[in-house]
Every structure is written in C-alpha cells, then in structure tokens.
Write an enzyme that holds these catalytic residues in place. Structure first.
Site, PDB file in Angstrom:
ATOM      1  N   CYS A  20      10.635 -25.169 -35.460  1.00  0.00           N
ATOM      2  CA  CYS A  20       9.635 -25.753 -36.349  1.00  0.00           C
ATOM      3  C   CYS A  20       8.257 -25.388 -35.794  1.00  0.00           C
ATOM      4  O   CYS A  20       7.990 -25.606 -34.608  1.00  0.00           O
ATOM      5  CB  CYS A  20       9.802 -27.266 -36.417  1.00  0.00           C
TER       6      CYS A  20
ATOM      7  N   ASP B 173      15.460 -25.559 -35.532  1.00  0.00           N
ATOM      8  CA  ASP B 173      15.965 -25.618 -36.904  1.00  0.00           C
ATOM      9  C   ASP B 173      17.189 -24.708 -36.968  1.00  0.00           C
ATOM     10  O   ASP B 173      17.232 -23.666 -36.312  1.00  0.00           O
ATOM     11  CB  ASP B 173      14.913 -25.125 -37.901  1.00  0.00           C
TER      12      ASP B 173
ATOM     13  N   GLU C   9      11.166 -21.534 -45.304  1.00  0.00           N
ATOM     14  CA  GLU C   9      10.876 -20.587 -46.378  1.00  0.00           C
ATOM     15  C   GLU C   9      10.368 -19.268 -45.812  1.00  0.00           C
ATOM     16  O   GLU C   9      10.774 -18.191 -46.256  1.00  0.00           O
ATOM     17  CB  GLU C   9       9.846 -21.180 -47.353  1.00  0.00           C
TER      18      GLU C   9
END
Length: 158
Positions: free
Chosen positions: A56, A63, A98
C-alpha cells in the site's frame, strides 16, 4: 513438423537459464520476449499468479492479489522467468491496486505487442473491501476461445 534449432528460440540476452538478481522495482525489471513460432495462429496463453504481492503506498502494509493474464500472442511471447521476476519486483513497490493491475497490462502490451491482452486483478480485502480490477487492450480477435478467468467473486464466510 520441421525440427527447430534451440538457437533460434534463445538469445544471449535472456535471463532464462541464468542466475539473475531480483529487480529492485517494476521500472528496472527486464521483460524478455521470444519469437512466437505460431505467429499466424490465433490462440490464447494464460498466466495465473495466485500469490501476487505489492505494498500500500500510504500505509506500507502488504496487499495480495490473484492475477490472471490472458493474451493472444502476436510476433512475441513473454518469457515466463522474466515475467515471474517482473511480477516479484512489485513485492516492495508501493502502488494502489488499480495502478499495479493496469501498469502490468500496459507494460506487457508495450513489450510483446499482443493481438489482444487482458488482465484481471482480484485483490484480497483490506479495510473490509475486496477490489477487482480489469483491463484489456481492445476487441477480442474473432473466433478466439477465451475461457472464464475462473476466480469467484469474494464472499468471505457468507
């Protein structure tokens, strides 16, 4: 079928068959490509990465994602060892889900110039919210069989 010489499929610059230090970052990671011997045939190649990790960018916490990369090769194939090293370079890289997913798709597209590519990033929950990210290059080539990516929506204990 004609016999192929091993020298036509390898190059002195490939990481394959060599001891290679892990790349420091996705930006410095080298992606190797090899000529596609079935260039005139439309087919699908799939890489499944069930243990992808990154960090992160805000908290530095890890993550985790399950990635599925499908592509219809054009002139080049991505060499799988270099892909593994490239994906591992995200382990200490801070980026949002993303950004990681789309950046991988764009980098592969730039390097191997596929007829078509899609990536599904199925991110495990952080803060109670799973995030799934999907990106593709355009229309699927006509007649190409593409199976479902096979990753069920996150349900937790429901």
């Amino acid at each position: 079928m004609a016999k192929r010489s091993n020298t036509t499929m390898t190059s002195a610059g490939l990481q394959l068959g060599r001891e290679v230090a892990p790349p420091d970052s996705p930006e410095t990671a080298k992606l190797d490509r090899v000529p596609n011997p079935q260039r005139d045939t439309d087919y699908l190649a799939r890489f499944t990465v069930p243990e992808f990790t990154s960090l992160c960018p805000v908290t530095g916490q890890p993550d985790f994602a399950h990635l599925v990369i499908d592509y219809a090769p054009g002139p080049w194939l991505v060499e799988s060892k270099s892909l593994k090293l490239y994906l591992a370079s995200f382990r200490n890289h801070g980026a949002f889900h993303e950004d990681c997913t789309v950046a991988i798709g764009k980098r592969l597209t730039a390097e191997i110039k596929p007829k078509w590519l899609r990536i599904g990033g199925y991110w495990y929950p952080r803060g109670g919210i799973p995030i799934d990210v999907f990106w593709q290059t355009g229309r699927l080539p006509k007649g190409l069989w593409v199976p479902d990516q096979g990753v069920a929506p996150y349900r937790g204990r429901g």
